[in-house]
Scaffold this motif. Structure first.
Motif, PDB file in Angstrom:
ATOM      1  N   PHE A  52       0.840  -1.205   0.000  1.00 29.22           N
ATOM      2  CA  PHE A  52       0.000   0.000   0.000  1.00 29.22           C
ATOM      3  C   PHE A  52       0.872   1.250   0.000  1.00 29.22           C
ATOM      4  CE2 PHE A  52      -2.941  -2.819   2.695  1.00 29.22           C
ATOM      5  CZ  PHE A  52      -3.382  -3.471   1.555  1.00 29.22           C
ATOM      6  N   ARG A  65      12.190 -13.089  -4.194  1.00 30.05           N
ATOM      7  CA  ARG A  65      11.620 -12.222  -5.235  1.00 30.05           C
ATOM      8  C   ARG A  65      11.472 -10.817  -4.678  1.00 30.05           C
ATOM      9  NH1 ARG A  65       5.817 -11.403  -6.478  1.00 30.05           N
ATOM     10  NH2 ARG A  65       5.270 -12.779  -4.770  1.00 30.05           N
ATOM     11  N   GLY A  71      11.581   3.463  -4.538  1.00 32.58           N
ATOM     12  CA  GLY A  71      10.744   4.091  -5.552  1.00 32.58           C
ATOM     13  C   GLY A  71      10.107   3.152  -6.556  1.00 32.58           C
ATOM     14  N   ALA A  72      10.223   1.853  -6.373  1.00 35.08           N
ATOM     15  CA  ALA A  72       9.573   0.934  -7.310  1.00 35.08           C
ATOM     16  C   ALA A  72       8.884  -0.151  -6.507  1.00 35.08           C
ATOM     17  CB  ALA A  72      10.575   0.323  -8.266  1.00 35.08           C
ATOM     18  N   SER A  73       7.778  -0.648  -7.038  1.00 33.08           N
ATOM     19  CA  SER A  73       6.981  -1.502  -6.186  1.00 33.08           C
ATOM     20  C   SER A  73       6.065  -2.389  -7.004  1.00 33.08           C
ATOM     21  CB  SER A  73       6.182  -0.586  -5.256  1.00 33.08           C
ATOM     22  OG  SER A  73       5.130  -1.258  -4.675  1.00 33.08           O
ATOM     23  N   VAL A  74       5.914  -3.650  -6.579  1.00 30.78           N
ATOM     24  CA  VAL A  74       4.913  -4.521  -7.190  1.00 30.78           C
ATOM     25  C   VAL A  74       3.569  -4.134  -6.578  1.00 30.78           C
ATOM     26  CG1 VAL A  74       4.098  -6.899  -7.348  1.00 30.78           C
ATOM     27  CG2 VAL A  74       6.539  -6.414  -7.508  1.00 30.78           C
ATOM     28  N   PRO A  76      -0.068  -4.194  -4.880  1.00 24.76           N
ATOM     29  CA  PRO A  76      -0.513  -5.149  -3.858  1.00 24.76           C
ATOM     30  C   PRO A  76      -1.227  -6.364  -4.442  1.00 24.76           C
ATOM     31  CG  PRO A  76      -1.628  -3.020  -3.631  1.00 24.76           C
ATOM     32  CD  PRO A  76      -0.510  -2.830  -4.583  1.00 24.76           C
ATOM     33  N   GLU A  77      -1.986  -6.153  -5.540  1.00 28.31           N
ATOM     34  CA  GLU A  77      -2.762  -7.278  -6.051  1.00 28.31           C
ATOM     35  C   GLU A  77      -1.881  -8.362  -6.673  1.00 28.31           C
ATOM     36  OE1 GLU A  77      -2.987  -4.175  -7.069  1.00 28.31           O
ATOM     37  OE2 GLU A  77      -3.248  -3.980  -9.245  1.00 28.31           O
ATOM     38  N   ARG A  78      -0.586  -8.051  -6.904  1.00 25.23           N
ATOM     39  CA  ARG A  78       0.274  -9.088  -7.468  1.00 25.23           C
ATOM     40  C   ARG A  78       1.301  -9.595  -6.464  1.00 25.23           C
ATOM     41  NH1 ARG A  78       2.507  -7.261 -12.999  1.00 25.23           N
ATOM     42  NH2 ARG A  78       2.249  -5.139 -12.262  1.00 25.23           N
ATOM     43  N   ILE A  81       0.020 -11.216  -0.796  1.00 23.76           N
ATOM     44  CA  ILE A  81       0.143 -10.999   0.640  1.00 23.76           C
ATOM     45  C   ILE A  81      -1.232 -10.584   1.140  1.00 23.76           C
ATOM     46  CG2 ILE A  81       1.146  -9.546   2.432  1.00 23.76           C
ATOM     47  CD1 ILE A  81       3.609  -9.274   0.751  1.00 23.76           C
TER      48      ILE A  81
ATOM     49  N   PRO B   2       5.561 -11.337 -11.276  1.00 24.75           N
ATOM     50  CA  PRO B   2       5.290  -9.904 -11.297  1.00 24.75           C
ATOM     51  C   PRO B   2       6.570  -9.100 -11.479  1.00 24.75           C
ATOM     52  CG  PRO B   2       4.387 -10.959  -9.339  1.00 24.75           C
ATOM     53  CD  PRO B   2       5.259 -11.945 -10.004  1.00 24.75           C
ATOM     54  N   THR B   3       6.452  -8.006 -12.101  1.00 23.08           N
ATOM     55  CA  THR B   3       7.617  -7.168 -12.315  1.00 23.08           C
ATOM     56  C   THR B   3       7.494  -5.897 -11.486  1.00 23.08           C
ATOM     57  OG1 THR B   3       6.443  -6.281 -14.189  1.00 23.08           O
ATOM     58  CG2 THR B   3       8.115  -7.928 -14.646  1.00 23.08           C
ATOM     59  N   LEU B   4       8.628  -5.302 -11.250  1.00 22.25           N
ATOM     60  CA  LEU B   4       8.628  -4.051 -10.518  1.00 22.25           C
ATOM     61  C   LEU B   4       8.239  -2.933 -11.471  1.00 22.25           C
ATOM     62  CD1 LEU B   4      11.935  -4.436  -8.565  1.00 22.25           C
ATOM     63  CD2 LEU B   4       9.706  -4.220  -7.566  1.00 22.25           C
ATOM     64  N   THR B   5       7.302  -2.137 -11.048  1.00 24.11           N
ATOM     65  CA  THR B   5       6.962  -0.993 -11.887  1.00 24.11           C
ATOM     66  C   THR B   5       7.502   0.254 -11.224  1.00 24.11           C
ATOM     67  OG1 THR B   5       4.851  -1.188 -10.794  1.00 24.11           O
ATOM     68  CG2 THR B   5       4.907  -1.754 -13.111  1.00 24.11           C
ATOM     69  N   PRO B   6       8.126   1.107 -12.001  1.00 31.74           N
ATOM     70  CA  PRO B   6       8.693   2.315 -11.388  1.00 31.74           C
ATOM     71  C   PRO B   6       7.573   3.141 -10.790  1.00 31.74           C
ATOM     72  CG  PRO B   6       9.382   2.093 -13.674  1.00 31.74           C
ATOM     73  CD  PRO B   6       8.337   1.069 -13.441  1.00 31.74           C
ATOM     74  N   ARG B   7       7.807   3.616  -9.610  1.00 31.66           N
ATOM     75  CA  ARG B   7       6.761   4.369  -8.923  1.00 31.66           C
ATOM     76  C   ARG B   7       7.187   5.809  -8.713  1.00 31.66           C
ATOM     77  NH1 ARG B   7       2.889   1.972  -5.200  1.00 31.66           N
ATOM     78  NH2 ARG B   7       1.753   0.482  -6.462  1.00 31.66           N
ATOM     79  N   ARG B   8       8.325   6.180  -9.305  1.00 33.57           N
ATOM     80  CA  ARG B   8       8.827   7.496  -8.963  1.00 33.57           C
ATOM     81  C   ARG B   8       7.794   8.565  -9.342  1.00 33.57           C
ATOM     82  NH1 ARG B   8      14.505   6.840 -10.410  1.00 33.57           N
ATOM     83  NH2 ARG B   8      14.178   5.175  -8.938  1.00 33.57           N
ATOM     84  N   ARG B  11       4.848   9.479  -7.012  1.00 31.28           N
ATOM     85  CA  ARG B  11       4.947  10.335  -5.846  1.00 31.28           C
ATOM     86  C   ARG B  11       4.360  11.696  -6.161  1.00 31.28           C
ATOM     87  NH1 ARG B  11      10.810   9.735  -3.360  1.00 31.28           N
ATOM     88  NH2 ARG B  11      10.864   7.532  -3.851  1.00 31.28           N
ATOM     89  N   GLU B 419      -7.985  -1.401  -0.079  1.00 29.21           N
ATOM     90  CA  GLU B 419      -6.657  -1.998   0.117  1.00 29.21           C
ATOM     91  C   GLU B 419      -6.765  -3.485   0.382  1.00 29.21           C
ATOM     92  OE1 GLU B 419      -4.408   1.971   1.859  1.00 29.21           O
ATOM     93  OE2 GLU B 419      -4.893   0.316   3.200  1.00 29.21           O
ATOM     94  N   ARG B 422      -7.477  -5.281  -2.770  1.00 29.73           N
ATOM     95  CA  ARG B 422      -6.311  -5.420  -3.649  1.00 29.73           C
ATOM     96  C   ARG B 422      -5.353  -6.457  -3.096  1.00 29.73           C
ATOM     97  NH1 ARG B 422      -3.405  -0.321  -5.251  1.00 29.73           N
ATOM     98  NH2 ARG B 422      -2.733  -1.598  -6.978  1.00 29.73           N
ATOM     99  N   SER B 423      -5.212  -6.499  -1.766  1.00 27.17           N
ATOM    100  CA  SER B 423      -4.308  -7.495  -1.194  1.00 27.17           C
ATOM    101  C   SER B 423      -4.828  -8.905  -1.449  1.00 27.17           C
ATOM    102  CB  SER B 423      -4.123  -7.252   0.304  1.00 27.17           C
ATOM    103  OG  SER B 423      -5.247  -7.720   1.009  1.00 27.17           O
ATOM    104  N   ARG B 427      -7.469  -6.377  -9.149  1.00 24.27           N
ATOM    105  CA  ARG B 427      -6.982  -5.124  -9.728  1.00 24.27           C
ATOM    106  C   ARG B 427      -7.900  -3.965  -9.369  1.00 24.27           C
ATOM    107  NH1 ARG B 427      -3.751  -5.393 -14.103  1.00 24.27           N
ATOM    108  NH2 ARG B 427      -2.800  -7.432 -14.408  1.00 24.27           N
ATOM    109  N   ARG B 428      -7.359  -2.748  -9.554  1.00 31.00           N
ATOM    110  CA  ARG B 428      -8.118  -1.550  -9.197  1.00 31.00           C
ATOM    111  C   ARG B 428      -9.492  -1.502  -9.861  1.00 31.00           C
ATOM    112  NH1 ARG B 428      -5.480   2.191  -6.174  1.00 31.00           N
ATOM    113  NH2 ARG B 428      -3.294   2.567  -6.565  1.00 31.00           N
TER     114      ARG B 428
END
Lengths: 358, 519
Positions: A52, A65, A71-74, A76-78, A81, B2-8, B11, B419, B422-423, B427-428
């Motif tokens: 979150f 994994r 600044g990067a994050s999977v 929550p739905e994937r 947890i 799953p891959t990491l998506t940039p979240r910069r 913010r 939340e 989603r947990s 998906r949204r």
């Protein structure tokens, strides 16, 4: 089942540092309690694990994994947890069945997974009820069942028993722990209640000011706290001025054996920590007994707490269990002895917060 | 895996998809305003200055602002008093009054104005318009304030009483302060409504901006001049919005703390004021509902014209329902992302979008209609002469009503639930469909009812944008009354008020004034 590894996670909101470098490893299939006072950053840590929030620095790995890093994050739905929030947060417009099957695919629904998890939490047959027809405890059970239903490798519990009364809490705690075990999930329980943490977790991580200050099995934490603050936070502490002498210390309560520690044995002035239950009433004729006067007695039924004044004026607290006799009352003269070993701390250390009797 | 998506980027802009949808929605609603800007820009500075800096413009602006000020103040007093009486006192028959007090919302301002004019000769001018506009628009204050008063936690009042405050002191110092945000929201709607009203002021002959704009258009030769004048209305509305924004105190959020079921509100004993209160409220309702009703009955009897055929009437009713429904659907669809954004990601962007939507709301239907006529002819010809352009006008006009409802309703679905959803691996979009919207549905429905009601009553934009040959209840009524064919107009007016009364009744029932508990 999965191992959760958190490395140097940091998170700030505006200028308030909520997490300032958290390191924590949760072994596969264990239940770890993150214990700390309110404002320690427990919930922020949980939200970072759940996805979150995105940490500002550090990383979180599940079974190697990487799910979050600077600044990067999977999302929550994937992450797979599951979360059991405070007060359950059931979907109010869905029945118990609708809640429990919310995260399930079609095949899992058909396989009767909902019935299995509801049975696991002791609510078999409640499928058709709506959340507002359930008691607080039942709502929490449904929340746990809903979290467990999709077989998540990691389950996060955010003070889930807070809103419940004491008797219900203990029962629910046991049941939830059992359900988690039966499912083999790795779990993180966030709580500010040390009795809850001590009784339910395989391991406790004590958190303060955005950091984990000590982690380990409950017994270790209780007997060998890393610093006076932890000592005071995980239980009631009796502090005595002492002079170290090899593996012993001379104190107003007589000479007490010290808990063995690694490294060089210190000498000279210091403080030692005892737990109130280590101080007991001496049997008549004990030559080593220490005389004391009862200042106050708090009776709790299963035990009693005595505040005692020693001959040199030092005050100590003792927890007395004696099913046969009435505990002594105020102004009684008693004789004391000490069981077990004491942990030593440097004299300069702050005595730390002492939580009230649980 | 799953891959990491940039979240910069997130913010700075959390929930980019939602933000984009919201920007797009407000963009659509702003088409008339933007097009107005373009057209005015084409006129050139010299022309604009000629048109604006005249004594007449200053005069019109002064009168518009004065009318808005007087009506807003009167509506605030009347709306708050009525809401307080029906929710917090032992007023006799308060549940009946509770519903009736909201019903003037179903009476279009031009119907009310016609009703008064046909009853009292020489009823016109500033104060006449102020009276009529107050009577039809005070429910904008009454409804939100009544809902808020029902929701105020009685515990705080009990604490005030226990600290030695009397019942009336508590009502003023604690209860009414807590509903301040609702009062401000209602007053804002009233002020904007008065600035943009056309029907009542033109019938009662008050020289305000909307009437001047209409005259300029009607005379035909000066459309640019009309549009330039319209920009002054936009500026006035912007000022109202700014004033409202500034008057909001920081952290002025009042909520019930803690869990547990809320108790029913405590009621004040009116004592000797009981019957004066009943008489006062009955007087207001008589003026707001009784006068139009009496007039309608008289119109039926006037022999100058014959009522039209039942078929025509049914046709007009069907058209009214159809376009109002289409407009409502479009408005609510556009309002969803904007409302969700302001509920979930409050911040500069959400506030800016919200205010922009209000700006378009403040434009008179006349200007929106005119702007869209040009837009249809020059830019979107396939839409011209279709009901879609009319629906777009409704959306531009009434978006803020729906946005306010959506963002309030989204609060009924706490973010914590999303939340959790989603947990659980959803998906949204799925969470929105299965958790947020179902929980927010009643609130969104109330917003839709208000938009529907307002679309039904809307006149000037409908007049300008309806496909040729299509009559609605509002336009039929207008056509007949403008040639004093009152008997022909009466069935249209009656049907219009009746249909509009249904969503109004539902809205007032939702405030909780009908609940029996504690009564």
């Amino acid at each position: 089942m999965a191992e959760l590894r958190i490395t140097d996670v940091r998170k700030a909101y505006d200028r308030i540092q909520a997490l300032s470098g958290v390191d924590l490893t949760v072994r596969s299939g264990t239940l770890v309690a993150v214990l700390g006072p309110s404002g320690a950053g427990k919930t922020t840590l949980l939200r970072c694990i759940a996805g979150f929030e995105t940490p500002d620095a550090g990383e979180i790995r599940i079974d190697g994994r990487r799910v979050a890093t600077r600044g990067a994050s999977v999302p929550p739905e994937r992450r797979r947890i599951a979360v059991v929030p405070q007060e359950g947060a059931l979907f109010p417009h869905l029945s118990v069945l609708g809640n429990v099957t919310y995260g399930l695919g079609r095949s899992a629904r058909r396989a009767g997974r909902a019935a299995t998890v509801l049975e696991l939490v002791g609510l078999a047959g409640f499928e058709g009820r709506m959340p507002h027809h359930l008691s607080g405890g039942q709502q929490q059970r449904v929340a746990v069942a809903r979290a467990l239903a999709p077989h998540p490798p990691v389950v996060l519990l955010d003070e889930p028993f807070n809103a419940l009364d004491a008797a219900l809490r203990a029962e629910l705690r046991r049941d939830v722990r059992q359900a988690l075990r039966a499912d083999g999930a790795t779990a993180v329980l966030v709580t500010h209640d040390q009795a809850e943490a001590l009784s339910v977790a395989e391991e406790i991580a004590v958190m303060r000011d955005g950091r984990i200050v000590q982690s380990g099995p409950p017994e270790l934490l209780y007997r060998e706290p890393a610093d006076p603050w932890v000592a005071g936070f995980v239980g009631e502490a009796v502090w005595l001025p002492a002079t170290a002498d090899g593996d012993r210390a001379h104190t107003p309560l007589g000479t007490i054996r010290l808990t063995p520690v690694e490294g060089r044995l210190p000498t000279g002035p210091m403080r030692v920590l005892l737990r109130p239950e280590q101080i007991t009433l001496a049997p008549p004729g004990d030559p080593d007994a220490i005389a004391a006067t009862v200042v106050r007695r708090d009776f709790y039924g299963h035990d009693a707490m005595l505040v005692l004044r020693l001959t040199d004026g030092t005050h100590v607290t003792a927890r007395i269990f004696d099913p046969a006799a009435l505990p002594p009352a105020a102004d009684d003269e008693v004789a004391l002895r000490v069981r077990g070993t004491a942990r030593m701390f440097p004299p300069s250390a702050r005595p730390g917060a002492t939580p009230s009797h649980p | 895996m799953p891959t990491l998506t940039p979240r910069r980027a997130r913010r700075f802009l959390p929930r980019p998809a939602l933000a984009c949808a919201a920007v797009l929605a407000v963009g659509v609603a702003l088409i008339p305003l933007v097009y107005l800007g373009i057209r005015v820009g084409q006129a050139g500075w010299g022309r604009i200055a000629d048109e604006l800096f005249t004594a007449r413009t200053g005069d019109l602006a002064g009168r518009s602002v004065a009318l808005a000020g007087v009506v807003t103040a009167a509506c605030t007093v009347l709306g708050v008093a009525a809401a307080f009486l029906v929710t917090r006192t032992d007023l006799p028959a308060r549940r009946v009054f509770g519903v009736l007090a909201a019903l003037p919302l179903a009476v279009p301002s031009y119907v009310a104005a016609f009703a008064w004019v046909s009853l009292a000769q020489g009823f016109e001018g500033f104060w006449a318009a102020a009276l009529v506009l107050t009577l039809v628009s005070y429910p904008y204050v009454y409804l939100p304030v009544a809902a808020a008063l029902v929701g105020v936690d009685p515990a705080q009042e009990e604490v005030a009483r226990s600290l030695g405050r009397g019942p009336w002191q508590t009502a003023v110092g604690v209860t009414l302060r807590q509903v301040r945000p609702a009062v401000a929201a209602g007053a804002l709607l009233v002020a904007l409504y008065v600035l943009s009203d056309f029907g009542a002021v033109s019938i009662l002959r008050v020289d305000v901006f909307t009437r001047a704009v209409f005259t300029a258009i009607n005379l035909g030769f000066d459309r640019t001049g009309a549009l330039v004048l319209a920009t002054v209305l936009v500026a006035l509305s912007a000022l109202v919005l700014l004033a409202e924004q500034l008057s909001r105190r920081r952290a002025a959020r009042y909520a019930r703390l803690g869990g547990g079921a809320p108790r029913p509100p405590t009621r004040l004993r009116l004592g000797r004021l009981r019957w004066p209160a009943v008489l006062g409220l009955a007087g207001v309702l008589g003026a707001a509902l009784g006068v139009p009703a009496v007039s309608l009955v008289r119109w039926f009897g006037e022999g100058v014209s014959r009522p039209g055929s039942l078929g025509e009437l049914a046709d007009a009713a069907g058209n009214s329902l159809g376009v109002a429904l289409l407009g409502t659907v479009l408005t609510v669809v556009l309002a969803l992302p904007v409302g969700l954004l302001s509920a979930r990601v409050p911040g500069l962007l959400a506030v800016a979008l919200d205010r922009l939507a209000y700006l378009s709301h403040a434009l008179p239907g006349l200007v929106i209609g005119l702007s869209l006529v040009f837009f249809g002819i020059n830019v979107a010809y396939p839409l011209y002469q279709s009901v879609w352009l009319l629906a777009l006008a409704y959306a531009a006009l009434f978006l803020p009503l729906a946005v306010a409802a959506v963002s309030a309703a989204a609060a009924q679905a706490p973010p914590g639930l999303e939340e959790v959803a989603r947990s659980l691996g959803r998906r949204r979009a799925y969470v929105l469909r299965t958790v947020t919207l179902p929980l927010a549905a009643p609130g969104i429905g109330a917003g839709a009812a208000l938009v529907f009601l307002t679309c039904m009553k809307e006149l000037p934009a409908t007049l300008l944008l309806r496909p040729t040959g299509m009559n609605t209840l509002a336009t039929g009524l207008w056509t007949h009354t403008s040639v004093a064919a009152y008997a022909a107009a009466a069935p249209y007016a009656a049907l219009l008020v009746l249909i509009a009364a249904m969503p109004t009744w539902w809205l007032s029932a939702r405030t909780g004034v009908l609940t029996r508990t504690g009564g």
